[in-house]
Design a protein around this motif. Structure first.
Motif, mmCIF file in Angstrom:
data_model
loop_
_atom_site.group_PDB
_atom_site.id
_atom_site.type_symbol
_atom_site.label_atom_id
_atom_site.label_comp_id
_atom_site.label_asym_id
_atom_site.label_seq_id
_atom_site.Cartn_x
_atom_site.Cartn_y
_atom_site.Cartn_z
ATOM 1 N N SER A 1 0.687 -1.218 0.235
ATOM 2 C CA SER A 1 0.124 -0.241 0.226
ATOM 3 C C SER A 1 0.838 1.449 -0.054
ATOM 4 O O SER A 1 2.111 1.324 1.209
ATOM 5 N N PHE A 2 0.404 2.526 -0.521
ATOM 6 C CA PHE A 2 1.337 3.314 -1.240
ATOM 7 C C PHE A 2 0.554 4.445 0.190
ATOM 8 O O PHE A 2 0.782 5.682 0.120
ATOM 9 N N GLY A 3 -0.440 4.001 0.823
ATOM 10 C CA GLY A 3 -1.491 4.920 1.200
ATOM 11 C C GLY A 3 -1.896 5.879 0.707
ATOM 12 O O GLY A 3 -2.396 5.908 0.663
ATOM 13 N N ASP A 4 -1.355 7.449 1.529
ATOM 14 C CA ASP A 4 -2.653 8.490 1.068
ATOM 15 C C ASP A 4 -1.710 9.810 -0.193
ATOM 16 O O ASP A 4 -1.448 10.343 -0.357
ATOM 17 N N PHE A 5 -0.488 8.525 -0.654
ATOM 18 C CA PHE A 5 0.256 9.360 -0.972
ATOM 19 C C PHE A 5 0.520 9.272 -3.007
ATOM 20 O O PHE A 5 0.054 7.705 -2.903
ATOM 21 N N THR A 6 -0.021 10.353 -3.220
ATOM 22 C CA THR A 6 -0.122 10.225 -4.637
ATOM 23 C C THR A 6 0.918 9.522 -5.711
ATOM 24 O O THR A 6 0.614 9.637 -7.021
ATOM 25 N N ARG A 7 2.000 10.091 -5.146
ATOM 26 C CA ARG A 7 3.439 9.795 -5.870
ATOM 27 C C ARG A 7 4.180 9.496 -4.901
ATOM 28 O O ARG A 7 4.748 10.325 -3.926
ATOM 29 N N ILE A 8 5.671 9.424 -5.325
ATOM 30 C CA ILE A 8 6.597 8.875 -4.864
ATOM 31 C C ILE A 8 7.938 9.065 -5.637
ATOM 32 O O ILE A 8 8.165 8.233 -6.131
ATOM 33 N N ARG A 9 8.595 9.620 -4.932
ATOM 34 C CA ARG A 9 9.519 10.153 -5.884
ATOM 35 C C ARG A 9 11.253 9.307 -5.358
ATOM 36 O O ARG A 9 10.898 9.304 -4.305
ATOM 37 N N ILE A 10 11.974 8.321 -6.412
ATOM 38 C CA ILE A 10 12.965 8.525 -5.929
ATOM 39 C C ILE A 10 14.609 9.207 -6.942
ATOM 40 O O ILE A 10 14.239 9.268 -7.386
#
Length: 181
Positions: free
Chosen positions: A118-127
């Motif tokens: 689950s990414f939860g409430d995150f709309t995006r994850i930047r690496i």
């Protein structure tokens, strides 16, 4: 238990399998034409170029053009002059290779992102990741200050991608006071 380091041959085999799974020879040719790397029928096609740049055991960076021509002839039966091969190592060739490896990386990121997590409430994850390395003193006049101080020269390469979509946002190459995005 520590994982065993792969040999060069094992790494090449894994990359070869990944390339064959993701890109047919026709798709490689189509992508090369779309980028402009291949514009007309030539001795060396897109698959031959990939074979030379990616799947050779020898380091193409330190090899002479004559040796690379011999490797190309031995592995693909394509005979080229050193100057003809030299002309293929250009911005379009680099862009072609970059597009292939970007697609492979995006495929891996999307596969990883589709894992049941689950990414939860995150709309995006930047690496973001980068690497910096020193250049010899011969380049100090051209790339001053990128190595950590004014008396050192270095190079920095940075990549940023968005995990959920697999999109790349930034490719930065810094050489001293020069920044290429």
């Amino acid at each position: 238990m520590n994982p065993r380091a792969l040999s060069v041959q094992e790494e090449i085999k894994l990359i070869t399998e990944q390339f064959r799974r993701c890109f047919s020879p026709a798709e490689l040719e189509q992508r090369a034409r779309k980028i402009g790397f291949i514009q007309r029928k030539r001795k060396m096609n897109a698959q031959d170029f990939i074979s030379l740049c990616v799947f050779q055991k020898d380091n193409i960076i330190t090899n002479t053009l004559s040796n690379l021509c011999s490797l190309l002839d031995n592995s693909t039966k394509v005979s080229m002059s050193a100057e003809g091969l030299n002309q293929r190592f250009n911005l379009l060739g680099s862009t072609f290779l970059q597009s292939l490896f970007s697609s492979l990386l995006q495929d891996k990121i999307i596969t990883a992102a589709s894992l049941p997590c689950s990414f939860g409430d995150f709309t995006r994850i930047r690496i973001m990741d980068s690497t910096v390395f020193q250049l010899s003193d011969d380049y100090l006049a051209y790339y001053e200050g990128c190595g950590g101080s004014a008396n050192e020269s270095g190079l920095k390469i940075q990549l940023e991608c968005e995990l959920k979509s697999g999109e790349f946002y930034t490719w930065i190459l810094e050489m001293g006071k020069i920044q290429i995005i």
